[in-house]
Design an enzyme around this catalytic site. Sequence first.
Site, PDB file in Angstrom:
ATOM      1  N   ARG A  84       0.529  14.874   2.682  1.00 27.92           N
ATOM      2  CA  ARG A  84      -0.754  14.440   2.141  1.00 27.92           C
ATOM      3  C   ARG A  84      -0.583  14.139   0.664  1.00 27.92           C
ATOM      4  NH1 ARG A  84      -2.681  13.467   6.623  1.00 27.92           N
ATOM      5  NH2 ARG A  84      -4.242  14.742   7.668  1.00 27.92           N
ATOM      6  N   HIS A 105      -0.933   4.984   4.278  1.00 26.78           N
ATOM      7  CA  HIS A 105      -1.174   6.087   5.212  1.00 26.78           C
ATOM      8  C   HIS A 105      -1.078   5.600   6.670  1.00 26.78           C
ATOM      9  CE1 HIS A 105      -3.342  10.230   5.545  1.00 26.78           C
ATOM     10  NE2 HIS A 105      -2.676   9.984   6.646  1.00 26.78           N
TER      11      HIS A 105
HETATM   12  C1  GLV Z   1      -2.875  11.586   9.768  1.00 28.03           C
HETATM   13  O1  GLV Z   1      -2.603  11.672   8.625  1.00 28.03           O
HETATM   14  C2  GLV Z   1      -3.097  12.723  10.614  1.00 28.03           C
HETATM   15  O2  GLV Z   1      -3.355  13.824  10.112  1.00 28.03           O
HETATM   16  O3  GLV Z   1      -3.006  12.562  11.841  1.00 28.03           O
END
Ligand code: GLV
Length: 308
Positions: free
Chosen positions: A223, A271
């Site tokens: 993250r 992401h």
């Molecule tokens: C994506 O970042 C997830 O947590 O699946």
Amino acid sequence: MTFLYKADPSRGQQWAKLFAERAPEVGFRVWPDLGDAREVRYLAAWAPPEDLHTLLPNVEVVFSTGAGIDQFDLSLVPPHIPVVRMVEPGIVEGMVEYVTQAVLSLHRDIFTYGRQQAAHEWGPLPVLSASERRVGVLGLGMLGQAVLERLKLFNFRCAGWSRTPRDIDGVECFAGHEALAPFLARTDVLICLLPLTSATRGILDKRLLSGLPRGAALINVGRGGHLNQEDLLDLLHSGHLSQAILDVTDPEPLPPTHPLWTHPCVRITPHIASATRPDTAVEVVLENLRRHREGRPMIGQIDRGQGY
Ligand code: GLV
């Protein structure tokens, strides 16, 4: 009995189709079309609604549609309701692909050649064999382990660090705070696959990253909150780190003028390393519904004390 899906609506339609095929007995609804809210027993959401308890008084299980659970405000979910994160083969496969391409790109100097190309330079570099490249994964959960299993096949020298001891064939395993320094000292490519918790927020800071050998590279697929971005910029500037590949940032997206966007030694992806795949995820969720009915532990059920 209703299963309510509250996340990306187009994925919700895919889930609805899969539920209709595989579990027609379950009433499946996509937010905001709740139907009778008292009928909702199961909720799958990227994050729960603030008024969860009053809105869905009879909900029995809350599923995260993601592998991470840090976006959940657990105080919104009454303590007796189990919370389950997404542990499914599609997410694992996506992560293995992404990290493998990132490690191979670093290993074969693709980013250096990109910079050379931009400068119209032709400058072959010596090729290091994979068995001389030391890869280290922070976080040995399902994703970390799967990534290492694949990297092993290329003969990289693989290590992993976790909070509690693990034993993985062909992987040098380090555990606990004391083992962090020796783990970092032997790592040329550091991959972050930790869960984001109060204990890991900001963990990728100057102190930790300085423990890597000079010229090491970072891949962050955890993250954005794991990384101190200012510290990263300083370490790239000083040459202590050579390259960073970031699939996650803080915030997402970064502001347009943020220096990471244009840094020649940083690659950013939005992401996308891995996402829940409806077809494989629905199988796991249906298995979890069976387990819940039978009073058995569910796959991915989190420990609230640990935060993952
Ligand atoms: C994506 O970042 C997830 O947590 O699946």
